[in-house]
Scaffold this motif. Structure first.
Motif, PDB file in Angstrom:
ATOM      1  N   ALA A 121       3.634  10.447  -6.759  1.00 38.41           N
ATOM      2  CA  ALA A 121       4.717  10.919  -7.620  1.00 38.41           C
ATOM      3  C   ALA A 121       4.227  11.087  -9.052  1.00 38.41           C
ATOM      4  CB  ALA A 121       5.897   9.955  -7.560  1.00 38.41           C
ATOM      5  N   ALA A 122       3.350  10.203  -9.508  1.00 35.95           N
ATOM      6  CA  ALA A 122       2.798  10.307 -10.861  1.00 35.95           C
ATOM      7  C   ALA A 122       1.954  11.569 -10.994  1.00 35.95           C
ATOM      8  CB  ALA A 122       1.966   9.076 -11.189  1.00 35.95           C
ATOM      9  N   THR A 123       1.229  11.927  -9.956  1.00 40.03           N
ATOM     10  CA  THR A 123       0.427  13.153  -9.974  1.00 40.03           C
ATOM     11  C   THR A 123       1.320  14.379 -10.106  1.00 40.03           C
ATOM     12  OG1 THR A 123      -1.249  12.093  -8.595  1.00 40.03           O
ATOM     13  CG2 THR A 123      -1.278  14.496  -8.700  1.00 40.03           C
ATOM     14  N   ILE A 124       2.428  14.392  -9.377  1.00 38.07           N
ATOM     15  CA  ILE A 124       3.382  15.512  -9.461  1.00 38.07           C
ATOM     16  C   ILE A 124       3.999  15.560 -10.853  1.00 38.07           C
ATOM     17  CG2 ILE A 124       5.564  16.420  -8.570  1.00 38.07           C
ATOM     18  CD1 ILE A 124       3.303  16.815  -6.625  1.00 38.07           C
ATOM     19  N   ALA A 125       4.386  14.413 -11.374  1.00 39.94           N
ATOM     20  CA  ALA A 125       4.998  14.361 -12.703  1.00 39.94           C
ATOM     21  C   ALA A 125       4.007  14.846 -13.760  1.00 39.94           C
ATOM     22  CB  ALA A 125       5.469  12.939 -13.022  1.00 39.94           C
ATOM     23  N   GLU A 126       2.766  14.428 -13.632  1.00 42.48           N
ATOM     24  CA  GLU A 126       1.736  14.836 -14.594  1.00 42.48           C
ATOM     25  C   GLU A 126       1.485  16.343 -14.519  1.00 42.48           C
ATOM     26  OE1 GLU A 126      -2.988  14.096 -15.003  1.00 42.48           O
ATOM     27  OE2 GLU A 126      -1.756  12.308 -14.701  1.00 42.48           O
ATOM     28  N   ALA A 127       1.509  16.893 -13.315  1.00 43.33           N
ATOM     29  CA  ALA A 127       1.321  18.336 -13.149  1.00 43.33           C
ATOM     30  C   ALA A 127       2.457  19.125 -13.796  1.00 43.33           C
ATOM     31  CB  ALA A 127       1.217  18.690 -11.670  1.00 43.33           C
TER      32      ALA A 127
ATOM     33  N   GLN B 285       5.280  14.361   3.102  1.00 38.62           N
ATOM     34  CA  GLN B 285       3.851  14.233   3.399  1.00 38.62           C
ATOM     35  C   GLN B 285       3.424  12.767   3.467  1.00 38.62           C
ATOM     36  OE1 GLN B 285       1.836  16.852   4.249  1.00 38.62           O
ATOM     37  NE2 GLN B 285       0.458  15.212   4.889  1.00 38.62           N
ATOM     38  N   LEU B 286       3.999  11.943   2.610  1.00 37.04           N
ATOM     39  CA  LEU B 286       3.666  10.513   2.613  1.00 37.04           C
ATOM     40  C   LEU B 286       4.042   9.879   3.950  1.00 37.04           C
ATOM     41  CD1 LEU B 286       2.701   8.054   0.892  1.00 37.04           C
ATOM     42  CD2 LEU B 286       5.107   7.699   0.345  1.00 37.04           C
ATOM     43  N   LEU B 287       5.220  10.196   4.454  1.00 36.87           N
ATOM     44  CA  LEU B 287       5.652   9.650   5.740  1.00 36.87           C
ATOM     45  C   LEU B 287       4.764  10.151   6.881  1.00 36.87           C
ATOM     46  CD1 LEU B 287       9.513   9.772   5.336  1.00 36.87           C
ATOM     47  CD2 LEU B 287       8.028   7.776   5.235  1.00 36.87           C
TER      48      LEU B 287
ATOM     49  N   SER C 242       5.653  12.410 -18.380  1.00 39.98           N
ATOM     50  CA  SER C 242       5.015  11.112 -18.177  1.00 39.98           C
ATOM     51  C   SER C 242       5.935  10.142 -17.436  1.00 39.98           C
ATOM     52  CB  SER C 242       4.613  10.512 -19.520  1.00 39.98           C
ATOM     53  OG  SER C 242       5.752  10.336 -20.329  1.00 39.98           O
ATOM     54  N   LYS C 243       7.119  10.597 -17.082  1.00 41.49           N
ATOM     55  CA  LYS C 243       8.094   9.741 -16.420  1.00 41.49           C
ATOM     56  C   LYS C 243       8.309  10.225 -14.980  1.00 41.49           C
ATOM     57  CE  LYS C 243      12.828   8.096 -16.963  1.00 41.49           C
ATOM     58  NZ  LYS C 243      14.060   8.225 -17.731  1.00 41.49           N
ATOM     59  N   ILE C 244       8.225   9.300 -14.035  1.00 43.48           N
ATOM     60  CA  ILE C 244       8.465   9.633 -12.631  1.00 43.48           C
ATOM     61  C   ILE C 244       9.969   9.629 -12.389  1.00 43.48           C
ATOM     62  CG2 ILE C 244       8.134   8.912 -10.244  1.00 43.48           C
ATOM     63  CD1 ILE C 244       5.532   7.595 -11.120  1.00 43.48           C
ATOM     64  N   GLU C 245      10.452  10.706 -11.816  1.00 41.65           N
ATOM     65  CA  GLU C 245      11.884  10.829 -11.508  1.00 41.65           C
ATOM     66  C   GLU C 245      12.077  10.896 -10.002  1.00 41.65           C
ATOM     67  OE1 GLU C 245      13.435  14.129 -13.692  1.00 41.65           O
ATOM     68  OE2 GLU C 245      12.721  13.351 -15.605  1.00 41.65           O
ATOM     69  N   ALA C 246      13.307  10.798  -9.579  1.00 36.44           N
ATOM     70  CA  ALA C 246      13.629  10.825  -8.155  1.00 36.44           C
ATOM     71  C   ALA C 246      13.161  12.117  -7.499  1.00 36.44           C
ATOM     72  CB  ALA C 246      15.129  10.641  -7.950  1.00 36.44           C
ATOM     73  N   THR C 247      13.212  13.226  -8.226  1.00 35.86           N
ATOM     74  CA  THR C 247      12.783  14.506  -7.642  1.00 35.86           C
ATOM     75  C   THR C 247      11.294  14.491  -7.302  1.00 35.86           C
ATOM     76  OG1 THR C 247      12.436  15.422  -9.858  1.00 35.86           O
ATOM     77  CG2 THR C 247      14.565  15.856  -8.801  1.00 35.86           C
ATOM     78  N   HIS C 248      10.507  13.766  -8.091  1.00 32.15           N
ATOM     79  CA  HIS C 248       9.079  13.664  -7.794  1.00 32.15           C
ATOM     80  C   HIS C 248       8.860  12.902  -6.486  1.00 32.15           C
ATOM     81  CE1 HIS C 248       8.898  13.990 -12.366  1.00 32.15           C
ATOM     82  NE2 HIS C 248       8.500  15.153 -11.889  1.00 32.15           N
ATOM     83  N   LEU C 249       9.614  11.833  -6.314  1.00 31.33           N
ATOM     84  CA  LEU C 249       9.506  11.059  -5.075  1.00 31.33           C
ATOM     85  C   LEU C 249       9.998  11.864  -3.877  1.00 31.33           C
ATOM     86  CD1 LEU C 249      10.666   7.594  -6.405  1.00 31.33           C
ATOM     87  CD2 LEU C 249       8.377   8.186  -5.601  1.00 31.33           C
TER      88      LEU C 249
ATOM     89  N   VAL D 162       0.838  -1.203   0.000  1.00 26.18           N
ATOM     90  CA  VAL D 162       0.000   0.000   0.000  1.00 26.18           C
ATOM     91  C   VAL D 162       0.873   1.254   0.000  1.00 26.18           C
ATOM     92  CG1 VAL D 162      -1.653   1.330   1.382  1.00 26.18           C
ATOM     93  CG2 VAL D 162      -1.971  -1.121   1.068  1.00 26.18           C
ATOM     94  N   PHE D 163       1.934   1.239   0.799  1.00 25.56           N
ATOM     95  CA  PHE D 163       2.847   2.388   0.876  1.00 25.56           C
ATOM     96  C   PHE D 163       3.500   2.658  -0.479  1.00 25.56           C
ATOM     97  CE2 PHE D 163       6.979   4.310   1.798  1.00 25.56           C
ATOM     98  CZ  PHE D 163       6.613   5.362   2.631  1.00 25.56           C
ATOM     99  N   ILE D 164       3.990   1.614  -1.131  1.00 26.61           N
ATOM    100  CA  ILE D 164       4.650   1.766  -2.433  1.00 26.61           C
ATOM    101  C   ILE D 164       3.664   2.252  -3.489  1.00 26.61           C
ATOM    102  CG2 ILE D 164       5.745   0.477  -4.317  1.00 26.61           C
ATOM    103  CD1 ILE D 164       6.997  -1.300  -2.066  1.00 26.61           C
TER     104      ILE D 164
END
Length: 102
Positions: free
Chosen positions: A74-80, A97-99, A84-91, A65-67
């Motif tokens: 991260a996909a939402t940030i990348a899309e914004a 906030q996730l933690l 279309s590619k998730i990068e380390a900066t997005h994570l 669930v966490f992953i």
């Protein structure tokens, strides 16, 4: 849907963390608490730490669930940002906030 995380792998990871913490604790204590191991039977340090099968299964579910949540955020940030590619900066951006949410 079956959880793709293997409970044996999660157990091995837990055991690795537990053993590292034990070694770190022993290093921090140093020679302060040297005691004689004259008792019969294995000492607490030498006994393997057991893990309940249900606890391992639940840990796998929680990690899944966490992953999944991390990837979705991260996909939402990348899309914004229009990529279309998730990068380390997005994570990195979603991690604080996730933690806090978990």
């Amino acid at each position: 849907m079956e959880n793709p995380l293997d409970p044996d792998l999660i157990h091995a990871i837990f055991k690795l963390v537990w053993s590292r913490r034990t070694l770190e604790r022993e290093r921090n204590q140093g020679t302060k608490n040297l005691d004689c191991e004259l008792r019969a039977g294995p000492s607490k340090r030498n006994r393997p730490t057991p893990a309940n099968a249900n606890a391992l299964k639940l840990s796998c579910e929680l990690l899944q669930v966490f992953i999944t949540e991390a990837v979705q955020r991260a996909a939402t940030i990348a899309e914004a940002e229009g990529t279309s590619k998730i990068e380390a900066t997005h994570l990195e951006r979603i991690l604080p906030q996730l933690l806090l949410d978990f």
